[in-house]
Motif scaffolding. Structure first.
Motif, PDB file in Angstrom:
ATOM      1  N   ALA A 281     -30.371  69.858 -22.699  1.00 49.98           N
ATOM      2  CA  ALA A 281     -29.217  70.671 -23.094  1.00 49.98           C
ATOM      3  C   ALA A 281     -28.463  71.166 -21.879  1.00 49.98           C
ATOM      4  N   LEU A 282     -29.235  71.548 -20.845  1.00 51.02           N
ATOM      5  CA  LEU A 282     -28.616  72.040 -19.608  1.00 51.02           C
ATOM      6  C   LEU A 282     -27.770  70.953 -18.964  1.00 51.02           C
TER       7      LEU A 282
ATOM      8  N   GLY B 280     -32.815  63.406  -5.998  1.00 52.20           N
ATOM      9  CA  GLY B 280     -32.030  62.862  -7.095  1.00 52.20           C
ATOM     10  C   GLY B 280     -31.978  63.774  -8.302  1.00 52.20           C
ATOM     11  N   ILE B 281     -32.953  64.684  -8.441  1.00 47.89           N
ATOM     12  CA  ILE B 281     -32.944  65.633  -9.554  1.00 47.89           C
ATOM     13  C   ILE B 281     -31.676  66.476  -9.529  1.00 47.89           C
ATOM     14  N   MET B 282     -31.101  66.650  -8.326  1.00 45.10           N
ATOM     15  CA  MET B 282     -29.895  67.455  -8.221  1.00 45.10           C
ATOM     16  C   MET B 282     -28.690  66.754  -8.838  1.00 45.10           C
ATOM     17  N   ARG B 283     -28.772  65.444  -8.975  1.00 46.53           N
ATOM     18  CA  ARG B 283     -27.671  64.735  -9.647  1.00 46.53           C
ATOM     19  C   ARG B 283     -27.615  65.121 -11.118  1.00 46.53           C
ATOM     20  N   LEU B 284     -28.763  65.490 -11.678  1.00 47.86           N
ATOM     21  CA  LEU B 284     -28.809  65.933 -13.070  1.00 47.86           C
ATOM     22  C   LEU B 284     -28.511  67.418 -13.199  1.00 47.86           C
TER      23      LEU B 284
ATOM     24  N   PRO C 124     -24.464  68.456 -11.417  1.00 45.01           N
ATOM     25  CA  PRO C 124     -23.481  67.369 -11.506  1.00 45.01           C
ATOM     26  C   PRO C 124     -22.111  67.733 -10.958  1.00 45.01           C
ATOM     27  N   ASP C 125     -21.829  69.023 -10.754  1.00 45.72           N
ATOM     28  CA  ASP C 125     -20.530  69.417 -10.245  1.00 45.72           C
ATOM     29  C   ASP C 125     -20.470  69.416  -8.719  1.00 45.72           C
ATOM     30  N   LEU C 126     -21.572  69.076  -8.050  1.00 48.85           N
ATOM     31  CA  LEU C 126     -21.546  68.922  -6.598  1.00 48.85           C
ATOM     32  C   LEU C 126     -20.970  67.554  -6.254  1.00 48.85           C
ATOM     33  N   ASP C 127     -20.062  67.525  -5.293  1.00 49.45           N
ATOM     34  CA  ASP C 127     -19.437  66.271  -4.875  1.00 49.45           C
ATOM     35  C   ASP C 127     -20.224  65.566  -3.786  1.00 49.45           C
TER      36      ASP C 127
END
Length: 439
Positions: free
Chosen positions: A22-23, A197-201, A204-207
């Motif tokens: 959901a997050l 890669g967990i940060m891509r989930l 997601p608003d980081l460029d």
């Protein structure tokens, strides 16, 4: 019985998984494309490129804002800050010299406090409102390159998932207010970097990802591209020779610092390593442009406290500009306390006289001059405490190649600093830790 256990574990797994899903769904990137943004990151095939005013912009920068005229003169183009105090002054001066600024928004450390509770959403909301005012204030400044939300915030407590959730909330807010500049956060190149890669989930608003890398910089190319890695563009938000936490220590816990000569060799080697990544690497910020205390006042400082340049500055200058150096800084071979058998773990007797020498050379055979200092060992990486007390009154002479000194009369750790000058505003530095024993 086993089936019941399996069903229970599966149910618990789903219970934990659903909020995460959901997050992620709720925080699908909301940045809307606009025409002709000031700064943007484009993907061309497998290669990412940073553009500013429609032209490719590779970051050749430094962390810190001292000596801005030299930054520009030496061929660099950008600086990085960690917070927004003096932001307007820094941005204006950077613009004067044709430099850009990655502006740091302090999160989860000094500004919010080390005990800031990320689960207290009211406090988080309040701080985000404060950040909105800052973004609104500086988003249209011509020197602004991008926003850096927090620096290694995971080191300052709190649940990592909630911290990243908060980072993404801030990034999302920034994009809504300022679609013209990218947003990133900085993380260390540590043992779990290959799982970022967990940060891509979760973010997601980081460029782009900011990476603080030191002795592990040789791993950045591989770890970024691991199966669970970031696999998106990154910037070296701090890079330098190995830090105090990465060096061998004495028996009493004092990190052994490299000479400025060896640090320059690391800078040269790391530049070569980083330059091999032509698809994800968007540039970096050498650390630290100026003089700062971090375990010692020379560990990361590219300049002495009186403004002289170390050899690392000259190495960066050659990389940025592609030009050769007419006059190099002195090079230090060693500093030795005579009659002490173990130079790596030096124990001295209190109130006893010792002889010490520094061995250095100059590439152009310039006449060398010397200076010595004696200080307490710093007990904290960022708070110098007793370290600031100069004990040079114990030195018989502090301006020759060899001197004598009387060891302090209190038991504990100390450092003897040596500086070598060439008469051309260059300096070489080295220090040796020792421990005083009471007879």
């Amino acid at each position: 019985m086993k089936n019941w256990i399996y069903r229970s574990f599966f149910g618990l797994f789903l219970l934990l998984l659903v909020p995460v899903i959901a997050l992620v769904i709720y925080h699908i990137p909301t940045k809307k494309p606009i025409q002709n943004p000031t700064v943007e990151i484009k993907q061309e095939g497998s290669k990412y490129i940073l553009f500013r005013h429609g032209k490719p912009y590779f970051i050749k920068g430094v962390g810190g804002h001292d000596y801005m005229e030299k930054i520009s003169l030496y061929g660099a183009n950008s600086i990085r800050t960690w917070r927004t105090d003096k932001a307007e002054q820094i941005l204006n001066e950077a613009n004067k010299y044709g430099l850009t600024v990655t502006l740091g928004l302090e999160v989860g450390n000094e500004w919010w406090g080390e005990n800031f509770d990320y689960l207290n959403f009211e406090d988080v909301d309040q701080k985000i409102e404060e950040l909105k005012e800052i973004v609104e204030c500086y988003k249209d400044h011509p020197a602004l390159l991008m926003w850096n939300v927090g620096n290694e915030v995971h080191l300052f407590g709190g649940n990592q998932l909630i911290v990243l959730y908060t980072i993404n909330r801030i990034a999302k807010m920034i994009h809504e207010m300022d679609p013209n500049h990218p947003v990133m956060t900085s993380v260390p190149l540590g043992p779990n970097f290959n799982k970022r890669g967990i940060m891509r989930l979760l973010c997601p608003d980081l460029d782009v990802l900011g990476v603080n890398g030191f002795s592990k910089l040789h791993r950045v190319h591989k770890d970024t591209r691991s199966i669970f890695g970031w696999n998106k563009p990154y910037i070296l938000t701090e890079w330098a020779a190995p830090g105090p936490w990465e060096m061998n220590s004495t028996y009493w816990g004092a990190p052994i610092e490299l000479s400025s000569t060896l640090k320059a060799q690391y800078i040269d080697k790391y530049w070569t390593v980083l330059s091999k990544d032509t698809s994800l690497y968007l540039g970096g910020y050498g650390f630290y442009w100026g003089q700062k205390y971090e375990r010692t006042h020379t560990f990361f400082s590219l300049f002495s406290k009186d403004g002289y340049e170390t050899e690392s500055v000259q190495v960066l200058k050659t990389k940025w500009s592609g030009k050769s150096i007419d006059n190099w800084a002195p090079k230090i071979d060693s500093v030795i306390i005579h009659t002490v058998p173990n130079q790596d773990n030096q124990y001295l007797l209190a109130s006893k006289k010792y002889q010490t020498s520094i061995y250095a050379q100059d590439p152009e055979n310039d006449t060398l001059t010397y200076k010595w200092e004696l200080r307490h060992e710093g007990k904290d990486n960022f708070n110098p405490g007793e370290y600031n007390h100069d004990l040079s009154f114990l030195l018989s002479n502090n301006c020759t190649q060899s001197i004598s000194f009387v060891s302090p009369n209190q038991e504990g750790g100390y450092r003897l600093f040596a500086y070598v000058y060439d008469g051309h505003a260059h300096v070489a530095t080295y220090n040796i830790p020792f421990y005083v024993l009471i007879q």
